[in-house]
Design an enzyme around this catalytic site. Structure first.
Site, PDB file in Angstrom:
ATOM      1  N   HIS A  64      -1.114  10.345  -3.035  1.00  0.00           N
ATOM      2  CA  HIS A  64      -2.435   9.986  -2.508  1.00  0.00           C
ATOM      3  C   HIS A  64      -3.377  11.178  -2.409  1.00  0.00           C
ATOM      4  O   HIS A  64      -4.518  11.125  -2.853  1.00  0.00           O
ATOM      5  CB  HIS A  64      -2.290   9.335  -1.129  1.00  0.00           C
ATOM      6  CG  HIS A  64      -3.608   8.997  -0.507  1.00  0.00           C
ATOM      7  ND1 HIS A  64      -4.326   9.888   0.275  1.00  0.00           N
ATOM      8  CD2 HIS A  64      -4.381   7.887  -0.587  1.00  0.00           C
ATOM      9  CE1 HIS A  64      -5.458   9.325   0.659  1.00  0.00           C
ATOM     10  NE2 HIS A  64      -5.514   8.114   0.154  1.00  0.00           N
ATOM     11  N   GLU A 120       1.210  -0.638  -4.925  1.00  0.00           N
ATOM     12  CA  GLU A 120       0.013   0.188  -5.114  1.00  0.00           C
ATOM     13  C   GLU A 120       0.400   1.619  -5.408  1.00  0.00           C
ATOM     14  O   GLU A 120       1.278   2.188  -4.746  1.00  0.00           O
ATOM     15  CB  GLU A 120      -0.864   0.154  -3.862  1.00  0.00           C
ATOM     16  CG  GLU A 120      -2.274   0.639  -4.144  1.00  0.00           C
ATOM     17  CD  GLU A 120      -2.754   1.789  -3.292  1.00  0.00           C
ATOM     18  OE1 GLU A 120      -3.884   2.242  -3.505  1.00  0.00           O
ATOM     19  OE2 GLU A 120      -1.987   2.285  -2.433  1.00  0.00           O
ATOM     20  N   HIS A 176       0.832  -1.206   0.000  1.00  0.00           N
ATOM     21  CA  HIS A 176       0.000   0.000   0.000  1.00  0.00           C
ATOM     22  C   HIS A 176       0.866   1.255   0.000  1.00  0.00           C
ATOM     23  O   HIS A 176       1.584   1.513   0.957  1.00  0.00           O
ATOM     24  CB  HIS A 176      -0.895  -0.044   1.244  1.00  0.00           C
ATOM     25  CG  HIS A 176      -1.899   1.046   1.348  1.00  0.00           C
ATOM     26  ND1 HIS A 176      -1.943   1.922   2.392  1.00  0.00           N
ATOM     27  CD2 HIS A 176      -2.926   1.398   0.523  1.00  0.00           C
ATOM     28  CE1 HIS A 176      -2.949   2.764   2.235  1.00  0.00           C
ATOM     29  NE2 HIS A 176      -3.558   2.465   1.111  1.00  0.00           N
ATOM     30  N   ARG A 177       0.823   2.000  -1.089  1.00  0.00           N
ATOM     31  CA  ARG A 177       1.670   3.188  -1.293  1.00  0.00           C
ATOM     32  C   ARG A 177       3.147   2.791  -1.218  1.00  0.00           C
ATOM     33  O   ARG A 177       3.992   3.575  -0.783  1.00  0.00           O
ATOM     34  CB  ARG A 177       1.342   4.284  -0.274  1.00  0.00           C
ATOM     35  CG  ARG A 177      -0.160   4.559  -0.148  1.00  0.00           C
ATOM     36  CD  ARG A 177      -0.487   5.648   0.831  1.00  0.00           C
ATOM     37  NE  ARG A 177      -1.923   5.664   1.141  1.00  0.00           N
ATOM     38  CZ  ARG A 177      -2.525   6.483   1.981  1.00  0.00           C
ATOM     39  NH1 ARG A 177      -1.820   7.408   2.592  1.00  0.00           N
ATOM     40  NH2 ARG A 177      -3.817   6.402   2.204  1.00  0.00           N
ATOM     41  N   GLN A 182      -7.796   0.032  -9.955  1.00  0.00           N
ATOM     42  CA  GLN A 182      -8.814   0.140  -8.909  1.00  0.00           C
ATOM     43  C   GLN A 182      -9.331   1.579  -8.870  1.00  0.00           C
ATOM     44  O   GLN A 182      -8.596   2.522  -9.179  1.00  0.00           O
ATOM     45  CB  GLN A 182      -8.179  -0.193  -7.554  1.00  0.00           C
ATOM     46  CG  GLN A 182      -6.875   0.558  -7.375  1.00  0.00           C
ATOM     47  CD  GLN A 182      -6.305   0.605  -5.984  1.00  0.00           C
ATOM     48  OE1 GLN A 182      -6.988   0.382  -5.008  1.00  0.00           O
ATOM     49  NE2 GLN A 182      -5.016   0.935  -5.892  1.00  0.00           N
ATOM     50  N   GLU A 223      -4.573   3.195  -8.754  1.00  0.00           N
ATOM     51  CA  GLU A 223      -5.880   3.791  -8.438  1.00  0.00           C
ATOM     52  C   GLU A 223      -6.069   5.138  -9.127  1.00  0.00           C
ATOM     53  O   GLU A 223      -5.239   6.047  -8.981  1.00  0.00           O
ATOM     54  CB  GLU A 223      -6.012   3.972  -6.915  1.00  0.00           C
ATOM     55  CG  GLU A 223      -7.349   4.611  -6.553  1.00  0.00           C
ATOM     56  CD  GLU A 223      -7.603   4.747  -5.056  1.00  0.00           C
ATOM     57  OE1 GLU A 223      -6.828   4.203  -4.243  1.00  0.00           O
ATOM     58  OE2 GLU A 223      -8.582   5.422  -4.712  1.00  0.00           O
ATOM     59  N   ASP A 241       0.453  -1.824   4.551  1.00  0.00           N
ATOM     60  CA  ASP A 241       1.616  -0.923   4.607  1.00  0.00           C
ATOM     61  C   ASP A 241       2.898  -1.719   4.886  1.00  0.00           C
ATOM     62  O   ASP A 241       3.954  -1.130   5.100  1.00  0.00           O
ATOM     63  CB  ASP A 241       1.416   0.125   5.719  1.00  0.00           C
ATOM     64  CG  ASP A 241       0.214   1.014   5.472  1.00  0.00           C
ATOM     65  OD1 ASP A 241      -0.084   1.292   4.300  1.00  0.00           O
ATOM     66  OD2 ASP A 241      -0.427   1.424   6.452  1.00  0.00           O
ATOM     67  N   LYS A 249      -7.531   8.409  -8.771  1.00  0.00           N
ATOM     68  CA  LYS A 249      -8.047   9.240  -7.659  1.00  0.00           C
ATOM     69  C   LYS A 249      -8.716  10.483  -8.239  1.00  0.00           C
ATOM     70  O   LYS A 249      -8.156  11.116  -9.144  1.00  0.00           O
ATOM     71  CB  LYS A 249      -6.888   9.695  -6.774  1.00  0.00           C
ATOM     72  CG  LYS A 249      -6.368   8.628  -5.822  1.00  0.00           C
ATOM     73  CD  LYS A 249      -7.040   8.749  -4.466  1.00  0.00           C
ATOM     74  CE  LYS A 249      -6.511   7.763  -3.462  1.00  0.00           C
ATOM     75  NZ  LYS A 249      -7.570   7.089  -2.700  1.00  0.00           N
ATOM     76  N   ASP A 297      -1.333   5.469  -6.129  1.00  0.00           N
ATOM     77  CA  ASP A 297      -2.460   6.394  -6.257  1.00  0.00           C
ATOM     78  C   ASP A 297      -2.069   7.465  -7.259  1.00  0.00           C
ATOM     79  O   ASP A 297      -0.930   7.942  -7.250  1.00  0.00           O
ATOM     80  CB  ASP A 297      -2.758   7.072  -4.911  1.00  0.00           C
ATOM     81  CG  ASP A 297      -3.282   6.101  -3.874  1.00  0.00           C
ATOM     82  OD1 ASP A 297      -4.191   5.319  -4.186  1.00  0.00           O
ATOM     83  OD2 ASP A 297      -2.767   6.126  -2.734  1.00  0.00           O
TER      84      ASP A 297
HETATM   85  O1  G3P Z   1      -6.682   1.529  -2.752  1.00  0.00           O
HETATM   86  C1  G3P Z   1      -7.034   0.854  -1.587  1.00  0.00           C
HETATM   87  C2  G3P Z   1      -6.913   1.857  -0.536  1.00  0.00           C
HETATM   88  O2  G3P Z   1      -5.667   2.419  -0.739  1.00  0.00           O
HETATM   89  C3  G3P Z   1      -7.983   2.909  -0.642  1.00  0.00           C
HETATM   90  O3  G3P Z   1      -7.754   3.875   0.264  1.00  0.00           O
HETATM   91  O4  G3P Z   1      -7.285   6.196   0.759  1.00  0.00           O
HETATM   92  O5  G3P Z   1      -5.467   4.533   0.930  1.00  0.00           O
HETATM   93  O6  G3P Z   1      -6.294   5.197  -1.296  1.00  0.00           O
HETATM   94  P1  G3P Z   1      -6.643   5.002   0.137  1.00  0.00           P
HETATM   95 CA    CA Z   2      -5.216   3.716  -2.804  1.00  0.00          CA
END
Ligand code: G3P
Ligand code: CA
Length: 281
Positions: free
Chosen positions: A81, A66, A39-40, A180, A148, A273, A150, A68
């Protein structure tokens, strides 16, 4: 003549409303083996959405990194993000009020050192916000990307720009990417242009979630699965989704206890994370 007008009107409504054209293909089928999504990047150990964070995620064994997406004033997709640069750089203001050149002047690492002294590293002070193209150019086909869109409504042609870069780096045919979004419209738009890309419908539940037949039918038209906030789902939710052959990738799972529970219930991957706890035996 009347019939023709009605058909054209129907197609227009579908397109404007982000609907799917009649006769759209099925979404692709992809393996349902369990995946770990960094995640990130490895955002516990390095400033999120930097090349260092992604590199660490790869080293720690994440199956996907991941990313964003936001867009600069001059229309360049960047990995970030928030819609503003305030939290993760030393700048202020909206991402789209910065040109790429202005964004590149910002320090994207010092905030992390201040906020997480345990994982601080002086070299982080020199990190910059990467463009999506820089990420693709750096990793190529060596990693898998979980991207993602955004705030796609705010960014003109975000989907087209993303698809164009994916094509340029030949990441679609090689099945190196999942896309996503919380935006159904954005996912449908991508599906209409490139139906071969697996799509995940993100969901943010405010109370304990239940899956309805109508939702399943709707999401299965264009997506291969769902990405819910893990706190609001239970075993019944996951079993219902899996029976319908939807993948389930909850976010953001940082404890071994939660991970074990979700795996027992049958999820097919998690966003994490990559905390220390995630790796506990
Ligand atoms: O993409 C899954 C999750 O990351 C969604 O929440 O706010 O961390 O992008 P966020
Ligand atoms: Ca995300």
């Amino acid at each position: 003549m009347k019939k023709k007008i009605l058909i054209i009107y129907g197609l227009l409504i579908c397109t404007i409303g982000g609907g799917l054209k009649p006769g759209a293909p099925d979404p692709p089928s992809i393996p349902d083996s369990f995946i770990v999504i960094g995640h990130r990047g490895a955002s516990t150990y390095a400033p999120e959405h930097t090349l260092v964070s992604y590199e660490l995620a790869r080293e720690l064994g994440a199956d996907y990194i991941e990313i964003d997406l936001q867009m600069t004033k001059d229309g360049v997709l960047v990995a970030m993000h928030d819609q503003t640069v305030d939290r993760t750089t030393n700048g202020v203001g909206r991402v789209d009020s910065h040109s790429l050149e202005q964004l590149k002047r910002l320090d994207a690492g010092s905030w992390f050192n201040k906020k997480f002294p345990l994982h601080a590293n002086p070299s982080y002070e020199f990190l910059t916000v990467p463009t999506l193209e820089e990420v693709f150019s750096y990793f190529g086909k060596e990693v898998n990307y979980y991207i993602e869109t955004k705030s796609p409504d705010k960014y003109p042609q975000m989907e087209e720009k993303l698809l164009s870069l994916l094509r340029k780096y030949d990441l679609i045919n090689e099945q190196k990417v999942i896309i996503q979004s919380f935006s159904e419209k954005s996912l449908k738009q991508i599906f209409q242009i490139e139906p071969k890309i697996p799509l995940i419908q993100l969901l943010s539940y405010q109370s304990p979630a239940k899956l309805t037949e109508a939702e399943i039918k709707k999401w299965k038209q264009y997506s291969v699965g769902v990405g819910p906030n893990y706190q609001m789902i239970d075993e019944a939710y996951i079993k219902t989704a899996r029976r319908a052959q939807l993948l389930v990738h909850p976010y953001t799972v940082n404890s071994k206890e939660e991970l074990d529970k979700l795996m027992k219930w049958g999820v097919t991957g998690v966003f994490t994370d990559l905390t220390d706890s995630f790796f506990e035996e």
